[in-house]
Design an enzyme around this catalytic site. Structure first.
Site, mmCIF file in Angstrom:
data_model
loop_
_atom_site.group_PDB
_atom_site.id
_atom_site.type_symbol
_atom_site.label_atom_id
_atom_site.label_comp_id
_atom_site.label_asym_id
_atom_site.label_seq_id
_atom_site.Cartn_x
_atom_site.Cartn_y
_atom_site.Cartn_z
ATOM 1 N N GLU A 186 21.404 38.800 -6.420
ATOM 2 C CA GLU A 186 20.216 38.611 -6.865
ATOM 3 C C GLU A 186 19.204 39.791 -7.274
ATOM 4 O O GLU A 186 18.307 39.694 -8.130
ATOM 5 C CB GLU A 186 19.833 37.577 -6.047
ATOM 6 C CG GLU A 186 20.592 36.210 -5.836
ATOM 7 C CD GLU A 186 20.591 35.545 -7.367
ATOM 8 O OE1 GLU A 186 19.822 35.778 -8.050
ATOM 9 O OE2 GLU A 186 21.568 34.811 -7.681
ATOM 10 N N TYR A 204 12.123 32.624 -6.255
ATOM 11 C CA TYR A 204 13.270 32.560 -7.043
ATOM 12 C C TYR A 204 14.590 32.744 -6.174
ATOM 13 O O TYR A 204 15.512 32.141 -5.945
ATOM 14 C CB TYR A 204 13.401 33.335 -8.433
ATOM 15 C CG TYR A 204 14.946 33.499 -8.765
ATOM 16 C CD1 TYR A 204 15.361 32.422 -9.499
ATOM 17 C CD2 TYR A 204 15.338 34.675 -8.536
ATOM 18 C CE1 TYR A 204 16.651 32.667 -9.605
ATOM 19 C CE2 TYR A 204 16.602 34.866 -8.771
ATOM 20 C CZ TYR A 204 17.513 33.636 -9.253
ATOM 21 O OH TYR A 204 19.048 33.981 -9.451
ATOM 22 N N ASP A 249 13.863 30.512 -13.067
ATOM 23 C CA ASP A 249 13.899 31.964 -13.805
ATOM 24 C C ASP A 249 13.727 31.913 -15.006
ATOM 25 O O ASP A 249 13.428 30.759 -15.734
ATOM 26 C CB ASP A 249 15.130 32.682 -13.315
ATOM 27 C CG ASP A 249 16.350 32.219 -14.075
ATOM 28 O OD1 ASP A 249 16.263 31.199 -14.345
ATOM 29 O OD2 ASP A 249 17.289 32.924 -14.253
#
Length: 341
Positions: free
Chosen positions: A33, A116, A134
DNA sequence: GATCCGTGGCA
DNA sequence: TTGCCAAGGAT
Protein backbone atom coordinates in the site's frame (compact mmCIF):
# COMPACT_ATOMS: atom_id res chain seq x y z
CA UNK A 1 -27.98 -7.38 -8.50
CA UNK A 2 -26.55 -4.93 -6.01
CA UNK A 3 -23.76 -2.44 -6.81
CA UNK A 4 -21.28 -4.17 -4.52
CA UNK A 5 -22.21 -7.63 -5.78
CA UNK A 6 -21.59 -6.61 -9.38
CA UNK A 7 -18.19 -5.20 -8.45
CA UNK A 8 -17.18 -8.29 -6.49
CA UNK A 9 -18.32 -10.59 -9.29
CA UNK A 10 -16.44 -8.50 -11.85
CA UNK A 11 -13.37 -8.59 -9.59
CA UNK A 12 -13.34 -12.35 -9.26
CA UNK A 13 -13.30 -12.63 -13.04
CA UNK A 14 -10.90 -9.86 -14.10
CA UNK A 15 -8.55 -9.16 -11.17
CA UNK A 16 -4.84 -9.22 -11.78
CA UNK A 17 -2.69 -11.77 -10.01
CA UNK A 18 -0.33 -9.72 -7.84
CA UNK A 19 2.14 -10.82 -5.17
CA UNK A 20 0.31 -8.94 -2.41
CA UNK A 21 -3.01 -10.53 -3.27
CA UNK A 22 -4.11 -13.69 -1.47
CA UNK A 23 -2.25 -12.82 1.70
CA UNK A 24 -3.44 -11.31 4.96
CA UNK A 25 0.02 -10.58 6.26
CA UNK A 26 -0.15 -6.98 7.49
CA UNK A 27 3.52 -6.42 6.66
CA UNK A 28 3.04 -7.43 3.04
CA UNK A 29 -0.19 -5.47 2.68
CA UNK A 30 1.30 -2.43 4.40
CA UNK A 31 4.39 -2.43 2.20
CA UNK A 32 2.36 -2.81 -0.97
CA UNK A 33 0.00 0.00 0.00
CA UNK A 34 2.83 2.42 0.75
CA UNK A 35 4.55 1.59 -2.53
CA UNK A 36 1.32 1.99 -4.49
CA UNK A 37 0.47 5.43 -3.09
CA UNK A 38 0.25 7.70 -6.15
CA UNK A 39 2.08 4.98 -8.06
CA UNK A 40 0.98 2.57 -10.77
CA UNK A 41 1.31 -1.18 -10.27
CA UNK A 42 3.70 -1.46 -13.21
CA UNK A 43 6.01 1.07 -11.61
CA UNK A 44 5.93 -0.33 -8.08
CA UNK A 45 5.93 -4.08 -8.68
CA UNK A 46 9.70 -4.54 -8.91
CA UNK A 47 10.21 -2.42 -5.81
CA UNK A 48 7.79 -4.56 -3.82
CA UNK A 49 9.66 -7.72 -4.81
CA UNK A 50 13.01 -6.14 -3.99
CA UNK A 51 11.84 -5.04 -0.55
CA UNK A 52 10.32 -8.41 0.37
CA UNK A 53 13.44 -10.15 -0.89
CA UNK A 54 15.79 -7.85 1.03
CA UNK A 55 13.61 -7.48 4.13
CA UNK A 56 11.44 -10.58 4.63
CA UNK A 57 10.11 -9.30 7.96
CA UNK A 58 9.35 -5.99 9.68
CA UNK A 59 12.25 -6.78 11.98
CA UNK A 60 14.66 -6.95 9.03
CA UNK A 61 13.42 -3.59 7.79
CA UNK A 62 13.67 -2.04 11.25
CA UNK A 63 17.28 -3.14 11.60
CA UNK A 64 18.34 -1.53 8.33
CA UNK A 65 19.82 1.98 8.03
CA UNK A 66 17.72 4.74 6.52
CA UNK A 67 20.38 5.31 3.88
CA UNK A 68 20.03 1.75 2.66
CA UNK A 69 16.24 1.84 2.70
CA UNK A 70 16.35 4.99 0.60
CA UNK A 71 18.84 3.33 -1.72
CA UNK A 72 16.39 0.50 -2.38
CA UNK A 73 13.61 3.05 -2.84
CA UNK A 74 15.71 5.09 -5.28
CA UNK A 75 13.84 6.03 -8.45
CA UNK A 76 10.35 5.49 -7.07
CA UNK A 77 9.81 9.07 -5.89
CA UNK A 78 7.96 10.55 -2.91
CA UNK A 79 10.82 9.55 -0.66
CA UNK A 80 9.03 10.48 2.55
CA UNK A 81 7.19 7.20 2.03
CA UNK A 82 10.46 5.31 2.47
CA UNK A 83 11.55 7.38 5.46
CA UNK A 84 8.17 6.92 7.16
CA UNK A 85 8.11 3.22 6.28
CA UNK A 86 11.43 2.78 8.03
CA UNK A 87 10.40 4.91 11.02
CA UNK A 88 7.22 2.90 11.46
CA UNK A 89 9.07 -0.41 11.18
CA UNK A 90 11.28 0.68 14.06
CA UNK A 91 8.28 1.80 16.12
CA UNK A 92 6.56 -1.56 15.59
CA UNK A 93 9.75 -3.38 16.44
CA UNK A 94 10.66 -1.46 19.58
CA UNK A 95 7.38 -0.12 20.95
CA UNK A 96 4.76 -2.58 19.72
CA UNK A 97 6.60 -5.78 20.47
CA UNK A 98 7.04 -6.45 16.76
CA UNK A 99 3.30 -6.87 16.24
CA UNK A 100 1.42 -4.86 13.62
CA UNK A 101 -1.67 -3.18 15.16
CA UNK A 102 -4.96 -4.86 14.25
CA UNK A 103 -7.54 -2.07 14.29
CA UNK A 104 -8.13 0.95 12.04
CA UNK A 105 -7.86 3.36 14.97
CA UNK A 106 -4.46 2.01 15.97
CA UNK A 107 -3.14 1.58 12.44
CA UNK A 108 -3.90 5.18 11.42
CA UNK A 109 -1.68 6.44 14.24
CA UNK A 110 1.38 5.11 12.43
CA UNK A 111 3.51 7.53 10.44
CA UNK A 112 2.91 7.44 6.72
CA UNK A 113 -0.51 5.85 7.14
CA UNK A 114 -3.60 7.97 6.55
CA UNK A 115 -7.30 7.26 6.17
CA UNK A 116 -6.94 5.37 2.91
CA UNK A 117 -4.08 3.09 3.93
CA UNK A 118 -5.54 2.39 7.37
CA UNK A 119 -8.83 1.38 5.75
CA UNK A 120 -7.01 -0.81 3.25
CA UNK A 121 -4.89 -2.67 5.80
CA UNK A 122 -7.64 -3.06 8.41
CA UNK A 123 -10.17 -4.36 5.87
CA UNK A 124 -7.81 -6.58 3.85
CA UNK A 125 -6.10 -8.16 6.84
CA UNK A 126 -8.65 -8.02 9.62
CA UNK A 127 -12.03 -7.66 7.91
CA UNK A 128 -12.74 -4.28 9.45
CA UNK A 129 -15.71 -2.47 7.88
CA UNK A 130 -13.89 0.63 6.67
CA UNK A 131 -14.34 1.84 3.09
CA UNK A 132 -11.25 2.87 1.14
CA UNK A 133 -11.38 6.12 -0.81
CA UNK A 134 -8.61 6.55 -3.34
CA UNK A 135 -8.41 8.00 -6.83
CA UNK A 136 -10.17 4.99 -8.27
CA UNK A 137 -13.04 5.17 -5.81
CA UNK A 138 -13.57 8.88 -6.50
CA UNK A 139 -13.83 8.12 -10.19
CA UNK A 140 -16.18 5.14 -9.90
CA UNK A 141 -18.54 6.72 -7.37
CA UNK A 142 -18.64 10.17 -8.97
CA UNK A 143 -19.65 8.63 -12.30
CA UNK A 144 -22.01 5.95 -11.08
CA UNK A 145 -23.93 8.35 -8.84
CA UNK A 146 -23.37 11.43 -11.00
CA UNK A 147 -21.71 13.55 -8.32
CA UNK A 148 -19.88 16.69 -9.44
CA UNK A 149 -18.67 17.87 -6.06
CA UNK A 150 -14.93 18.57 -6.46
CA UNK A 151 -12.98 15.64 -5.05
CA UNK A 152 -10.15 17.92 -3.92
CA UNK A 153 -12.42 20.05 -1.74
CA UNK A 154 -12.98 19.45 1.96
CA UNK A 155 -16.71 19.00 1.47
CA UNK A 156 -16.13 16.64 -1.44
CA UNK A 157 -13.77 14.40 0.51
CA UNK A 158 -16.31 14.14 3.31
CA UNK A 159 -19.18 13.45 0.92
CA UNK A 160 -17.35 10.69 -0.94
CA UNK A 161 -16.03 9.11 2.24
CA UNK A 162 -19.58 8.82 3.58
CA UNK A 163 -20.94 7.53 0.28
CA UNK A 164 -18.16 4.95 0.04
CA UNK A 165 -18.97 3.74 3.54
CA UNK A 166 -22.65 3.33 2.58
CA UNK A 167 -21.69 1.28 -0.48
CA UNK A 168 -19.33 -0.99 1.46
CA UNK A 169 -20.23 -4.65 1.49
CA UNK A 170 -20.76 -5.64 5.12
CA UNK A 171 -20.32 -9.33 4.32
CA UNK A 172 -16.89 -8.90 2.75
CA UNK A 173 -15.46 -5.40 3.16
CA UNK A 174 -11.90 -6.35 2.17
CA UNK A 175 -12.95 -8.06 -1.03
CA UNK A 176 -15.27 -5.18 -1.91
CA UNK A 177 -12.58 -2.56 -1.28
CA UNK A 178 -10.16 -4.35 -3.57
CA UNK A 179 -12.89 -4.84 -6.16
CA UNK A 180 -13.88 -1.20 -6.50
CA UNK A 181 -10.24 -0.10 -6.76
CA UNK A 182 -9.40 -2.73 -9.36
CA UNK A 183 -12.56 -1.77 -11.23
CA UNK A 184 -11.40 1.84 -11.29
CA UNK A 185 -7.92 0.83 -12.38
CA UNK A 186 -8.96 -1.49 -15.22
CA UNK A 187 -12.53 -0.69 -16.32
CA UNK A 188 -13.69 2.71 -15.06
CA UNK A 189 -10.48 4.42 -16.18
CA UNK A 190 -10.07 8.12 -17.01
CA UNK A 191 -10.81 7.22 -20.65
CA UNK A 192 -13.02 4.13 -20.32
CA UNK A 193 -14.66 1.74 -22.74
CA UNK A 194 -18.19 1.91 -21.37
CA UNK A 195 -19.56 -0.53 -23.95
CA UNK A 196 -18.19 -3.47 -21.97
CA UNK A 197 -18.99 -2.10 -18.49
CA UNK A 198 -21.22 -4.20 -16.22
CA UNK A 199 -22.46 -1.01 -14.54
CA UNK A 200 -23.25 0.85 -17.75
CA UNK A 201 -27.02 0.51 -17.47
CA UNK A 202 -27.59 2.31 -14.18
CA UNK A 203 -24.51 4.56 -14.46
CA UNK A 204 -25.60 8.17 -14.07
CA UNK A 205 -22.63 9.61 -15.93
CA UNK A 206 -23.09 7.23 -18.84
CA UNK A 207 -26.79 8.06 -19.15
CA UNK A 208 -25.99 11.79 -19.16
CA UNK A 209 -22.81 11.65 -21.26
CA UNK A 210 -20.80 12.97 -18.34
CA UNK A 211 -18.28 10.15 -18.09
CA UNK A 212 -15.33 12.16 -19.37
CA UNK A 213 -16.23 15.15 -17.18
CA UNK A 214 -16.13 13.21 -13.91
CA UNK A 215 -14.71 13.34 -11.38
CA UNK A 216 -14.37 17.11 -10.96
CA UNK A 217 -11.20 18.72 -9.64
CA UNK A 218 -11.14 22.41 -8.83
CA UNK A 219 -7.52 23.13 -8.02
CA UNK A 220 -4.73 23.31 -10.54
CA UNK A 221 -1.17 22.93 -9.37
CA UNK A 222 1.36 25.70 -9.76
CA UNK A 223 4.74 24.78 -11.18
CA UNK A 224 7.80 26.82 -10.34
CA UNK A 225 11.10 26.93 -12.19
CA UNK A 226 14.42 26.24 -10.45
CA UNK A 227 17.96 26.32 -11.77
CA UNK A 228 20.38 23.81 -10.29
CA UNK A 229 24.12 24.02 -10.86
CA UNK A 230 25.80 20.89 -9.62
CA UNK A 231 29.54 21.11 -8.98
CA UNK A 232 31.18 17.86 -9.99
CA UNK A 233 34.59 18.41 -8.48
CA UNK A 234 37.47 16.10 -7.63
CA UNK A 235 40.47 14.30 -9.04
CA UNK A 236 40.72 11.28 -11.30
CA UNK A 237 39.53 8.89 -8.61
CA UNK A 238 37.21 10.76 -6.29
CA UNK A 239 34.67 13.55 -5.98
CA UNK A 240 32.60 15.23 -3.30
CA UNK A 241 28.94 14.53 -2.61
CA UNK A 242 26.56 15.90 -0.02
CA UNK A 243 23.35 14.78 1.64
CA UNK A 244 20.22 16.87 1.07
CA UNK A 245 19.04 17.53 4.61
CA UNK A 246 16.84 20.58 4.09
CA UNK A 247 13.07 20.35 4.07
CA UNK A 248 12.88 20.26 0.30
CA UNK A 249 12.63 17.76 -2.52
CA UNK A 250 14.79 14.63 -2.27
CA UNK A 251 15.34 14.94 1.47
CA UNK A 252 18.14 12.65 2.73
CA UNK A 253 19.21 11.67 -0.77
CA UNK A 254 22.71 12.46 -2.06
CA UNK A 255 23.84 14.85 -4.75
CA UNK A 256 26.86 16.82 -5.94
CA UNK A 257 27.57 20.14 -4.20
CA UNK A 258 24.77 22.41 -5.39
CA UNK A 259 24.57 26.05 -6.35
CA UNK A 260 20.98 27.09 -7.00
CA UNK A 261 20.47 30.24 -9.06
CA UNK A 262 17.49 32.39 -10.01
CA UNK A 263 18.20 32.05 -13.70
CA UNK A 264 20.30 30.02 -16.07
CA UNK A 265 24.05 30.14 -15.49
CA UNK A 266 26.08 30.21 -18.72
CA UNK A 267 29.66 30.62 -17.51
CA UNK A 268 31.63 28.79 -14.80
CA UNK A 269 32.80 32.18 -13.52
CA UNK A 270 29.26 32.95 -12.39
CA UNK A 271 29.49 30.11 -9.87
CA UNK A 272 30.42 31.40 -6.45
CA UNK A 273 31.41 28.71 -4.04
CA UNK A 274 34.45 28.37 -1.79
CA UNK A 275 34.72 24.78 -2.92
CA UNK A 276 35.87 26.12 -6.27
CA UNK A 277 39.07 27.70 -4.87
CA UNK A 278 42.05 26.38 -6.80
CA UNK A 279 39.81 24.26 -9.01
CA UNK A 280 40.27 24.00 -12.76
CA UNK A 281 37.18 24.13 -14.92
CA UNK A 282 36.92 21.19 -17.30
CA UNK A 283 33.52 21.22 -18.98
CA UNK A 284 29.81 21.72 -18.45
CA UNK A 285 27.13 19.18 -19.27
CA UNK A 286 24.11 19.79 -21.42
CA UNK A 287 21.15 21.30 -19.64
CA UNK A 288 18.88 18.67 -18.09
CA UNK A 289 15.19 19.46 -17.84
CA UNK A 290 13.74 17.50 -14.96
CA UNK A 291 9.99 17.61 -14.35
CA UNK A 292 8.39 17.14 -10.96
CA UNK A 293 4.75 17.54 -10.02
CA UNK A 294 5.33 21.07 -8.67
CA UNK A 295 8.66 22.07 -10.19
CA UNK A 296 10.55 22.38 -13.45
CA UNK A 297 14.24 21.96 -12.73
CA UNK A 298 16.85 23.08 -15.22
CA UNK A 299 20.13 21.50 -14.24
CA UNK A 300 23.71 21.72 -15.42
CA UNK A 301 26.65 19.74 -14.14
CA UNK A 302 29.83 21.82 -13.94
CA UNK A 303 32.89 19.62 -13.89
CA UNK A 304 36.09 20.80 -12.18
CA UNK A 305 39.43 19.22 -11.44
CA UNK A 306 40.97 19.62 -8.01
CA UNK A 307 44.56 18.58 -7.36
CA UNK A 308 44.29 18.29 -3.59
CA UNK A 309 41.08 16.99 -2.09
CA UNK A 310 41.18 17.88 1.60
CA UNK A 311 38.29 16.98 3.90
CA UNK A 312 35.43 19.49 3.66
CA UNK A 313 32.81 19.99 6.31
CA UNK A 314 29.37 19.03 5.05
CA UNK A 315 30.71 17.00 2.16
CA UNK A 316 31.74 13.40 1.72
CA UNK A 317 34.76 12.52 -0.39
CA UNK A 318 34.03 9.25 -2.13
CA UNK A 319 35.47 7.13 -4.90
CA UNK A 320 33.61 7.84 -8.10
CA UNK A 321 32.83 4.16 -8.62
CA UNK A 322 31.19 4.03 -5.18
CA UNK A 323 28.50 6.58 -6.03
CA UNK A 324 26.21 3.66 -6.77
CA UNK A 325 26.12 2.87 -3.05
CA UNK A 326 24.27 6.11 -2.33
CA UNK A 327 20.64 6.96 -2.98
CA UNK A 328 20.47 9.72 -5.57
CA UNK A 329 17.58 11.44 -7.37
CA UNK A 330 16.72 10.35 -10.91
CA UNK A 331 18.20 13.59 -12.19
CA UNK A 332 21.61 12.72 -10.77
CA UNK A 333 21.29 9.14 -11.98
CA UNK A 334 20.58 10.34 -15.51
CA UNK A 335 23.66 12.57 -15.49
CA UNK A 336 25.83 9.69 -14.24
CA UNK A 337 24.53 7.49 -17.03
CA UNK A 338 25.24 10.20 -19.59
CA UNK A 339 28.94 10.42 -18.65
CA UNK A 340 29.51 6.70 -18.18
CA UNK A 341 30.19 6.24 -21.90
C1' DG B 1 -6.58 23.88 4.58
C1' DA B 2 -3.82 24.94 0.71
C1' DT B 3 0.57 23.35 -0.64
C1' DC B 4 4.20 20.33 -1.20
C1' DC B 5 6.37 15.85 -2.11
C1' DG B 6 8.67 12.17 -7.65
C1' DT B 7 8.41 9.60 -11.44
C1' DG B 8 6.87 7.72 -15.77
C1' DG B 9 3.33 6.83 -19.18
C1' DC B 10 0.10 8.53 -22.30
C1' DA B 11 -3.20 11.42 -25.19
C1' DT C 1 5.28 19.79 -25.77
C1' DT C 2 2.22 20.06 -22.36
C1' DG C 3 -0.96 18.54 -19.15
C1' DC C 4 -2.97 14.95 -16.60
C1' DC C 5 -2.92 11.15 -13.94
C1' DA C 6 -1.48 7.01 -10.40
C1' DA C 7 -3.82 2.03 -4.40
C1' DG C 8 -2.11 9.67 -0.43
C1' DG C 9 0.06 11.79 3.52
C1' DA C 10 2.30 15.44 6.13
C1' DT C 11 2.52 20.07 7.30
Amino acid sequence: MHFSDILIRWYSKYKRELPWRNTTSPYHIWLSEIILQQTKVAQGLDYYNKFIDQYPTIEDLANETEDNVLKLWQGLGYYSRARNLHTTAKVISTELNGTFPVTYDEIIKLKGIGAYTAAAISSFCFGEKKAVVDGNVYRVLSRYFGINTPIDSTIGKKEFQELAQECLSIENPGEYNQAIMEFGALQCTPNPNCEVCPLREPCNAYENSMVKALPVKEKKIKVKDRYFNFIVIGDNESFYIQKREAKDIWQNLYQFPLNESKKEVVSPFELKDSILNQAVFLRVSEQFKHLLSHQRIYAKFWEFNLAEMSPLKGFKKIKKRNIQEFAVPRLIQKYLESVKN
